[in-house]
Design an enzyme around this catalytic site. Sequence first.
Site, PDB file in Angstrom:
ATOM      1  N   GLY A 235      13.795  -0.801  20.994  1.00  0.00           N
ATOM      2  CA  GLY A 235      14.363   0.540  21.019  1.00  0.00           C
ATOM      3  C   GLY A 235      13.270   1.547  21.291  1.00  0.00           C
TER       4      GLY A 235
ATOM      5  N   GLN B  46       9.372   9.617  21.074  1.00  0.00           N
ATOM      6  CA  GLN B  46       8.274   8.656  21.162  1.00  0.00           C
ATOM      7  C   GLN B  46       7.541   8.730  22.493  1.00  0.00           C
ATOM      8  OE1 GLN B  46      10.812   5.250  19.611  1.00  0.00           O
ATOM      9  NE2 GLN B  46       8.775   4.761  18.778  1.00  0.00           N
TER      10      GLN B  46
ATOM     11  N   CYS C  13       7.627  -0.248  14.408  1.00  0.00           N
ATOM     12  CA  CYS C  13       7.872   0.906  15.278  1.00  0.00           C
ATOM     13  C   CYS C  13       6.759   0.977  16.319  1.00  0.00           C
ATOM     14  CB  CYS C  13       7.907   2.182  14.441  1.00  0.00           C
ATOM     15  SG  CYS C  13       8.230   3.672  15.389  1.00  0.00           S
ATOM     16  N   LEU C  14       7.143   1.249  17.560  1.00  0.00           N
ATOM     17  CA  LEU C  14       6.146   1.343  18.629  1.00  0.00           C
ATOM     18  C   LEU C  14       5.152   2.474  18.399  1.00  0.00           C
ATOM     19  CD1 LEU C  14       8.425   0.684  21.739  1.00  0.00           C
ATOM     20  CD2 LEU C  14       6.844  -0.912  20.617  1.00  0.00           C
TER      21      LEU C  14
ATOM     22  N   HIS D  77      17.564   3.035  13.495  1.00  0.00           N
ATOM     23  CA  HIS D  77      16.131   3.362  13.561  1.00  0.00           C
ATOM     24  C   HIS D  77      15.896   4.427  14.640  1.00  0.00           C
ATOM     25  CE1 HIS D  77      11.743   2.167  13.361  1.00  0.00           C
ATOM     26  NE2 HIS D  77      11.789   2.762  14.535  1.00  0.00           N
ATOM     27  N   GLU D  78      16.506   4.231  15.810  1.00  0.00           N
ATOM     28  CA  GLU D  78      16.313   5.186  16.909  1.00  0.00           C
ATOM     29  C   GLU D  78      16.991   6.526  16.620  1.00  0.00           C
ATOM     30  OE1 GLU D  78      13.968   4.450  18.846  1.00  0.00           O
ATOM     31  OE2 GLU D  78      13.962   2.368  18.203  1.00  0.00           O
TER      32      GLU D  78
ATOM     33  N   HIS E 129      14.813   8.620  14.517  1.00  0.00           N
ATOM     34  CA  HIS E 129      13.765   9.296  15.304  1.00  0.00           C
ATOM     35  C   HIS E 129      14.255  10.632  15.844  1.00  0.00           C
ATOM     36  CE1 HIS E 129      10.195   6.822  15.652  1.00  0.00           C
ATOM     37  NE2 HIS E 129      10.896   5.743  15.941  1.00  0.00           N
TER      38      HIS E 129
END
Length: 156
Positions: free
Chosen positions: A46, A51, A89-90, A131-132, A135
């Site tokens: 994701g 991000q 997480c990225l 999760h996204e 963000h």
Amino acid sequence: MAIREIVMHPNEVLEVKCKPVDTFDKELHALLDDMFETMYDAEGVGLAAPQIGIDQQIAVVDTREEEALELINPEVIKSSGKEVDLEGCLSFPGLFGEVERPFRITLKAHNRFGKEFKLKAEGFFARAIQHEIDHLHGVLFTEKVIRYIDPEGAEE
């Protein structure tokens, strides 16, 4: 399509409530394509617009278990069950923790053409979507971690 640079914590854009999208045009389509390419390049499941430094309510998800998903102005409208599972997480490379989230969700969102849709998801797919969406509201998974996990298997 282009691979964008992923923003790392503590960049302030990661903790800002994003603006809704109101223009569904070729620029948005190109951004969504770039987001998928960036996510795949980083081996993620994701990616949310903040991000890559953009404060708009846009996210992409592809768990490889379900069809790849574009989420524009997404909103969870119903949730049920509970599940604790591992997340990363990225924007936090190498950091993993256990997070409790609803197991099942129903959400509404728009596609790249501005058409609203509803979707039901459960398990890992629901977790990735939530999760996204977090963000997009400036909420980081680190705010929800119950326990951090060392990727080598030792608990912290």
